[in-house]
Design a protein around this motif. Sequence first.
Motif, PDB file in Angstrom:
ATOM      1  N   HIS A   1       0.826  -1.213   0.000  1.00  8.10           N
ATOM      2  CA  HIS A   1       0.000   0.000   0.000  1.00  8.10           C
ATOM      3  C   HIS A   1       0.862   1.266   0.000  1.00  8.10           C
ATOM      4  CE1 HIS A   1      -3.458   2.541   0.712  1.00  8.10           C
ATOM      5  NE2 HIS A   1      -2.788   3.123   1.700  1.00  8.10           N
ATOM      6  N   TYR A   2       1.911   1.279   0.811  1.00 13.32           N
ATOM      7  CA  TYR A   2       2.763   2.469   0.927  1.00 13.32           C
ATOM      8  C   TYR A   2       3.971   2.414  -0.005  1.00 13.32           C
ATOM      9  CZ  TYR A   2       0.020   3.947   4.941  1.00 13.32           C
ATOM     10  OH  TYR A   2      -1.007   4.358   5.757  1.00 13.32           O
ATOM     11  N   ARG A   3       4.040   1.379  -0.835  1.00 15.20           N
ATOM     12  CA  ARG A   3       5.121   1.213  -1.821  1.00 15.20           C
ATOM     13  C   ARG A   3       6.509   1.198  -1.184  1.00 15.20           C
ATOM     14  NH1 ARG A   3       1.409   4.495  -5.045  1.00 15.20           N
ATOM     15  NH2 ARG A   3       0.684   3.193  -6.769  1.00 15.20           N
ATOM     16  N   VAL A   4       6.641   0.384  -0.152  1.00 10.05           N
ATOM     17  CA  VAL A   4       7.929   0.202   0.516  1.00 10.05           C
ATOM     18  C   VAL A   4       8.485  -1.149   0.066  1.00 10.05           C
ATOM     19  CG1 VAL A   4       9.104  -0.053   2.744  1.00 10.05           C
ATOM     20  CG2 VAL A   4       7.192   1.553   2.513  1.00 10.05           C
ATOM     21  N   PRO A   5       9.719  -1.180  -0.450  1.00 10.91           N
ATOM     22  CA  PRO A   5      10.300  -2.464  -0.883  1.00 10.91           C
ATOM     23  C   PRO A   5      10.380  -3.458   0.269  1.00 10.91           C
ATOM     24  CG  PRO A   5      11.669  -0.605  -1.562  1.00 10.91           C
ATOM     25  CD  PRO A   5      10.625  -0.058  -0.647  1.00 10.91           C
ATOM     26  N   LEU A   6      10.131  -4.720  -0.049  1.00 13.58           N
ATOM     27  CA  LEU A   6      10.126  -5.789   0.948  1.00 13.58           C
ATOM     28  C   LEU A   6      11.082  -6.892   0.518  1.00 13.58           C
ATOM     29  CD1 LEU A   6       8.725  -7.078   3.479  1.00 13.58           C
ATOM     30  CD2 LEU A   6       7.106  -8.088   1.882  1.00 13.58           C
ATOM     31  N   ILE A   7      11.950  -7.316   1.436  1.00 15.37           N
ATOM     32  CA  ILE A   7      12.907  -8.390   1.174  1.00 15.37           C
ATOM     33  C   ILE A   7      12.631  -9.510   2.165  1.00 15.37           C
ATOM     34  CG2 ILE A   7      15.338  -9.061   1.277  1.00 15.37           C
ATOM     35  CD1 ILE A   7      16.034  -6.231   0.365  1.00 15.37           C
ATOM     36  N   GLN A   8      12.662 -10.741   1.680  1.00 17.47           N
ATOM     37  CA  GLN A   8      12.466 -11.908   2.536  1.00 17.47           C
ATOM     38  C   GLN A   8      13.820 -12.369   3.077  1.00 17.47           C
ATOM     39  OE1 GLN A   8       9.615 -13.820   3.315  1.00 17.47           O
ATOM     40  NE2 GLN A   8       8.342 -12.247   2.396  1.00 17.47           N
TER      41      GLN A   8
END
Length: 102
Positions: free
Chosen positions: A56-63
């Motif tokens: 929603h806030y367009r924050v990159p996510l890394i697993q």
Amino acid sequence: MNKAMNMLGLAMRAGRLVTGEEAVLAAIRSGAAKLVWLSEDAAGNTKKRVTDKCNHYRVPLIQASDRHELGHAVGKSERVVVAVTDEGFARSLTKLVSESRG
């Protein structure tokens, strides 16, 4: 991925990291989070909440591989989710992760 984990620890020591689900969600909402790391062994509800907020806030996510590795990287006990609040660290970490994944 080892270099990225080392840099994550450096970000923690520099005070540019937020840990814990509620603190990370607040950082995402406020715009402070530039990059979020989520362990693959996080609870389903936590994964959904963090993933939805990042999208929603367009924050990159890394697993990250697991909570032990993520916690060890930041010098704490197990950590499920952390957010990087510095743009420079976020850029460098994203680059390191993409290089390690080939």
